[in-house]
Design a protein around this motif. Structure first.
Motif, PDB file in Angstrom:
ATOM      1  N   TYR A   6      38.679  41.696  59.816  1.00  0.00           N
ATOM      2  CA  TYR A   6      39.056  41.624  61.235  1.00  0.00           C
ATOM      3  C   TYR A   6      39.765  42.913  61.665  1.00  0.00           C
ATOM      4  O   TYR A   6      39.435  43.520  62.690  1.00  0.00           O
ATOM      5  CB  TYR A   6      39.965  40.407  61.451  1.00  0.00           C
ATOM      6  CG  TYR A   6      40.353  40.153  62.879  1.00  0.00           C
ATOM      7  CD1 TYR A   6      39.495  39.492  63.751  1.00  0.00           C
ATOM      8  CD2 TYR A   6      41.599  40.559  63.369  1.00  0.00           C
ATOM      9  CE1 TYR A   6      39.858  39.252  65.073  1.00  0.00           C
ATOM     10  CE2 TYR A   6      41.964  40.314  64.681  1.00  0.00           C
ATOM     11  CZ  TYR A   6      41.092  39.664  65.530  1.00  0.00           C
ATOM     12  OH  TYR A   6      41.463  39.431  66.837  1.00  0.00           O
ATOM     13  N   LEU A   7      40.722  43.354  60.856  1.00  0.00           N
ATOM     14  CA  LEU A   7      41.485  44.558  61.216  1.00  0.00           C
ATOM     15  C   LEU A   7      40.642  45.821  61.098  1.00  0.00           C
ATOM     16  O   LEU A   7      40.864  46.787  61.838  1.00  0.00           O
ATOM     17  CB  LEU A   7      42.726  44.677  60.326  1.00  0.00           C
ATOM     18  CG  LEU A   7      43.835  43.675  60.662  1.00  0.00           C
ATOM     19  CD1 LEU A   7      44.964  43.791  59.634  1.00  0.00           C
ATOM     20  CD2 LEU A   7      44.376  43.920  62.061  1.00  0.00           C
ATOM     21  N   SER A   8      39.684  45.823  60.171  1.00  0.00           N
ATOM     22  CA  SER A   8      38.833  47.009  60.008  1.00  0.00           C
ATOM     23  C   SER A   8      38.001  47.236  61.270  1.00  0.00           C
ATOM     24  O   SER A   8      37.479  48.325  61.478  1.00  0.00           O
ATOM     25  CB  SER A   8      37.919  46.860  58.788  1.00  0.00           C
ATOM     26  OG  SER A   8      36.872  45.940  59.050  1.00  0.00           O
ATOM     27  N   ARG A   9      37.885  46.208  62.106  1.00  0.00           N
ATOM     28  CA  ARG A   9      37.052  46.281  63.313  1.00  0.00           C
ATOM     29  C   ARG A   9      37.881  46.431  64.591  1.00  0.00           C
ATOM     30  O   ARG A   9      37.343  46.289  65.692  1.00  0.00           O
ATOM     31  CB  ARG A   9      36.169  45.035  63.406  1.00  0.00           C
ATOM     32  CG  ARG A   9      35.128  44.942  62.299  1.00  0.00           C
ATOM     33  CD  ARG A   9      34.405  43.611  62.325  1.00  0.00           C
ATOM     34  NE  ARG A   9      33.363  43.538  61.304  1.00  0.00           N
ATOM     35  CZ  ARG A   9      32.115  43.986  61.476  1.00  0.00           C
ATOM     36  NH1 ARG A   9      31.764  44.524  62.627  1.00  0.00           N
ATOM     37  NH2 ARG A   9      31.231  43.899  60.494  1.00  0.00           N
ATOM     38  N   SER A  10      39.161  46.706  64.466  1.00  0.00           N
ATOM     39  CA  SER A  10      39.963  46.882  65.676  1.00  0.00           C
ATOM     40  C   SER A  10      39.541  48.151  66.401  1.00  0.00           C
ATOM     41  O   SER A  10      39.360  49.197  65.787  1.00  0.00           O
ATOM     42  CB  SER A  10      41.447  46.972  65.316  1.00  0.00           C
ATOM     43  OG  SER A  10      42.176  47.253  66.495  1.00  0.00           O
ATOM     44  N   ASP A  11      39.378  48.070  67.727  1.00  0.00           N
ATOM     45  CA  ASP A  11      38.973  49.243  68.511  1.00  0.00           C
ATOM     46  C   ASP A  11      40.176  50.018  69.038  1.00  0.00           C
ATOM     47  O   ASP A  11      40.003  51.009  69.739  1.00  0.00           O
ATOM     48  CB  ASP A  11      38.071  48.817  69.682  1.00  0.00           C
ATOM     49  CG  ASP A  11      38.770  47.856  70.636  1.00  0.00           C
ATOM     50  OD1 ASP A  11      39.713  47.160  70.212  1.00  0.00           O
ATOM     51  OD2 ASP A  11      38.381  47.815  71.820  1.00  0.00           O
ATOM     52  N   VAL A  12      41.383  49.556  68.746  1.00  0.00           N
ATOM     53  CA  VAL A  12      42.582  50.202  69.278  1.00  0.00           C
ATOM     54  C   VAL A  12      43.591  50.423  68.147  1.00  0.00           C
ATOM     55  O   VAL A  12      43.459  49.846  67.074  1.00  0.00           O
ATOM     56  CB  VAL A  12      43.241  49.347  70.389  1.00  0.00           C
ATOM     57  CG1 VAL A  12      42.336  49.259  71.605  1.00  0.00           C
ATOM     58  CG2 VAL A  12      43.580  47.965  69.875  1.00  0.00           C
ATOM     59  N   THR A  13      44.583  51.252  68.419  1.00  0.00           N
ATOM     60  CA  THR A  13      45.635  51.481  67.425  1.00  0.00           C
ATOM     61  C   THR A  13      46.983  51.060  68.014  1.00  0.00           C
ATOM     62  O   THR A  13      47.164  51.056  69.239  1.00  0.00           O
ATOM     63  CB  THR A  13      45.744  52.971  67.043  1.00  0.00           C
ATOM     64  OG1 THR A  13      46.037  53.720  68.215  1.00  0.00           O
ATOM     65  CG2 THR A  13      44.460  53.458  66.414  1.00  0.00           C
TER      66      THR A  13
END
Ligand code: PHB
Ligand code: FE
Length: 327
Positions: A210-217
């Motif tokens: 799930y986190l590997s696919r985050s589009d934001v930081t």
């Protein structure tokens, strides 16, 4: 406590193309490189990319918990219903020189003018939520907009990501490809085998995927909720765009890679500690500090918040400790 009711959005500047904004006695203006903030006793200047990254968080988080310091001078403090905007009020040098100021606003009114500012000052292609290597630049005269990026809403699961009717998991198909720095993260999913009668009530998901696919930081999203206990994991690259002044203890669990934290006194800004967190490290950030993180490579961090509305007041009255444990 008096609440400022003055707000104004000015005309577009003939040369830069940007609007000006007023809230209370604060005036905001942007040019090609900088945000300029003026108040009756002082002036401040912040590089526009840093300013927009901080403003974006403040807007998307609804002023967050406690204080959002854009830098050592300017920021907001959430009073949950009202919000204080300040310059120098949490900086001992400004306070000693008596050039500090602090004004209170109704949260939803200041939020509206901040939303209009981040929307007007963000150009086509610039994403204030992205790491610098993942977006074009913020500089220059007005050139289009990026409403898709600045209008993002933060994921806030009601119970847990992946449960029926709750925040969905991230996939290629729903627009969340794996980030370039997390291509080695396994994308398998746990198998859930509910007993008859419990179908649809159980869920499990791969948090690393799930986190590997985050589009934001630097954008903690609420992924699971148990009463006041919120798990807010996030993926981090470059610098946390704000110095967060805590009004309660929060816990960090480093899930991958490395984050270096600068920890300062909340009231004065004096340096207090440097914390380097590596995978598996756990830290409690006290309620009387401000902190800013640095992630040399994209990293996964679990932020664990206690959302209780009673805690800030208990701490202010000295009835709850500023640390979770004393040795
Ligand atoms: C924090 O202030 O604790 C914080 C904010 C945003 C993050 C991580 C931590 O992405
Ligand atoms: Fe924090």
């Amino acid at each position: 406590m008096s609440v400022s009711e003055h707000f104004k959005i000015g005309e577009r500047d003939n040369y830069t193309g940007y609007k000006t904004f007023e809230a209370g006695s604060f005036q905001f203006r942007r040019d090609e490189y900088f945000a300029h903030i003026d108040w009756p006793k002082g002036k401040h200047i912040i590089a526009i990319d840093a300013f927009l990254r901080a403003l974006m968080r403040d807007v998307a988080w609804g002023f967050f918990y406690g204080t959002v310091n854009f830098d050592g001078v300017f920021g907001t403090t959430n009073r949950y219903g009202t919000v204080e905007m300040f310059a120098g009020a949490h900086n001992e040098v400004y306070k000693n020189a008596r050039v500090d100021t602090l004004e209170t606003f109704h949260s939803e009114e200041l939020l509206k003018i901040f939303q209009a500012m981040v929307s007007d000052w963000t150009n086509d292609g610039y994403d204030p939520f992205a790491a610098p290597a993942g977006t074009t630049v913020a500089w220059g005269r007005k050139n289009g907009d990026n409403e898709g990026a600045v209008g993002r809403v933060r994921v806030t699961a009601r119970r847990m990501v992946g449960l029926a009717g709750d925040a969905p998991e991230r996939t290629d198909e729903n627009g969340y490809p794996v980030n370039r720095m997390f291509e080695d993260v396994p994308q398998d999913a746990p198998v859930v085998e509910p007993e008859p009668g419990f179908e649809g009530e159980l869920a499990a998901f791969n948090l690393f995927a799930y986190l590997s696919r985050s589009d934001v930081t630097w954008n903690p999203s609420v992924c699971s909720v148990l009463h006041e206990s919120l798990f807010c994991p996030t993926s981090e690259e470059f610098i946390l765009p704000i110095e967060h002044g805590n009004d309660r203890v929060e816990w960090f669990v480093q899930l991958s890679d490395e984050i270096i934290w600068d920890v300062k006194d909340k009231a004065t800004g004096r340096a207090r500690a440097r914390v380097t967190m590596r995978p598996g490290d756990v830290a409690a950030m006290p309620a009387d500090i401000r902190h800013q993180g640095y992630a040399p490579k994209r990293a996964m961090l679990l932020v664990w918040e206690n959302a209780s509305h009673e805690i800030p007041e208990l701490i202010q009255k000295g009835e709850a400790p500023v640390v979770p444990v004393e040795f």
